[in-house]
Enzyme design. Structure first.
Site, PDB file in Angstrom:
ATOM      1  N   THR A  70       0.827  -1.205   0.000  1.00 56.50           N
ATOM      2  CA  THR A  70       0.000   0.000   0.000  1.00 56.50           C
ATOM      3  C   THR A  70       0.860   1.254   0.000  1.00 56.50           C
ATOM      4  OG1 THR A  70      -1.937  -1.030   1.036  1.00 56.50           O
ATOM      5  CG2 THR A  70      -1.650   1.340   1.368  1.00 56.50           C
ATOM      6  N   CYS A 327      -8.294  -6.548   1.667  1.00 59.73           N
ATOM      7  CA  CYS A 327      -8.346  -5.129   2.027  1.00 59.73           C
ATOM      8  C   CYS A 327      -9.768  -4.594   2.040  1.00 59.73           C
ATOM      9  CB  CYS A 327      -7.499  -4.308   1.059  1.00 59.73           C
ATOM     10  SG  CYS A 327      -5.751  -4.735   1.143  1.00 59.73           S
TER      11      CYS A 327
END
Length: 384
Positions: A70, A327
């Site tokens: 990320t 996620c």
């Protein structure tokens, strides 16, 4: 338990644990400190950087260690887009796809909202592939960045990255690819791919969570996302995670060495698993490209069911898998990947993803396929 959620995270390799242990217990120094303990940590960090560079076929100075995929995506998208823009100017143009990981999509949205960037979202076909022609049409004079994932985290579709990057290179536009899911399965030599930036995450390939890397060509201006003491050549401030970097480098090296054989064997097992599920569970529909897909990914929708209910039934039978991206776990919204491929929201909510590892056995896959049929039947109220 049969664990088939390796796209979410993988077990840590023993070799990675053994490599990182000395830098947790003994050589624990800060690599920025100018004393013996700090210099030992700095040497280990440099060794890890050189190892990662060797795995990617790039210069050590082009490797930035991050906290994971990320952060690597955020640094690539925000850093390259803002770095390419002249000081005190506004606007800019980014090309991406609707199927990207949230780390890329949210970074693009931030740049749109806060910095005036225009975002062009490329369409894909029903199998999740981006066409080279659509990218060529989307690039314009003010385009500052193209970001297209190497392989999709939900359906496993692999993009023609080298061809897409060639289009961007001809237009002199930097090209970033999120290769988090590709690590350990697909070639990562950056010059062969033709990419200017590439994101990786350690826990997808046998390193612990909390470490990743971004390859970014040193000639490209990169605005830091994290400001501070100027570590990582000023591109990512913060005390470096030496133990994590060592573990990451070890896991990447091993997965690169094993890649060809692991991919071949796992692809054969995946194809057999898919064929069995489609044969034994007539309502099942494969999502993603039938052949251009990650070796370990088999993703389905089961119209007329609930994906979450199927998952619960599978877990009761000892099969651990997921409904898509970890996620987005807990979200009631349909997968943006599936809807971006033209799947209706109702059907998208029936998705289940199985992601095999190189250690998955034929017996595991056969038992999982049988459990899919039983789980779907149970959810439909037909009995197992």
């Amino acid at each position: 338990m049969i664990y088939l959620d390796n796209a979410a995270t993988t077990p840590v390799r023993r070799e990675a644990l053994e490599a990182m242990w000395p830098f947790l217990a003994g050589s624990f120094g800060n690599p920025s400190s100018h004393h013996r303990v700090g210099e030992a940590a700095a040497a280990a960090l440099l060794g890890a950087r050189r190892s990662v560079a060797a795995s990617l076929g790039c210069r050590p100075g082009d490797v930035v260690f991050t906290s994971g995929g990320t952060e690597a995506d955020n640094l690539a998208v925000k850093g390259l887009a803002l770095g390419a823009r002249p000081e005190n100017s506004t606007g800019g143009h980014i090309v991406t796809t609707a199927l990207e990981h949230e780390a890329v999509l949210e970074s693009c949205d931030y740049l749109r909202r806060r910095h005036g960037f225009e975002i062009t979202v490329l369409p894909t076909d029903t199998e999740g592939r981006v066409s080279v022609a659509s990218l060529d049409d989307a690039i314009r004079a003010e385009t500052t960045l193209v970001s297209v994932h190497y392989a999709n985290n939900e359906v496993g579709t692999v993009q023609p990255i080298a061809l897409l990057a060639e289009v961007a290179r001809a237009a002199r536009v930097p090209f970033h690819t999120d290769a988090v899911q590709a690590g350990g399965w697909l070639p990562l030599e950056v010059n062969a791919l033709g990419v200017d930036a590439l994101s990786l995450s350690g826990h997808k390939l046998g390193a612990p969570p909390g470490v990743g890397a971004l390859f970014v060509r040193g000639r490209l201006p990169l605005e830091p996302v994290l400001h501070g003491g100027g570590q990582e050549r000023g591109r990512r401030s913060g005390t470096e995670n030496v133990a994590g970097a060592v573990a990451f480098a070890t896991a990447l090296r091993l997965s690169t060495e094993d890649r060809a054989e692991s991919a071949r064997r796992t692809s054969e097992l995946r194809d057999a698993f898919i064929a069995t599920v489609l044969q034994q569970t007539p309502s099942a529909r494969l999502t993603g490209h039938p052949t251009e897909r990650l070796p370990g990914t088999a993703s389905f929708v089961f119209p007329g069911t609930s994906g979450e209910a199927v998952l619960l039934e599978l877990e009761q039978r000892g099969i651990v898998c997921s409904s898509g991206s970890a996620c987005a776990a807990g979200s009631d919204e349909a997968s943006h990947v599936l809807t971006g491929m033209g799947v209706s929201e109702e059907v998208a909510r029936t998705a289940v993803r199985f992601t095999l590892a190189a250690t998955t056995t034929a017996e595991d896959a056969a038992e999982a396929a049988a459990s899919v049929r039983a789980a779907v039947a149970a959810v439909r109220g037909l009995g197992a």
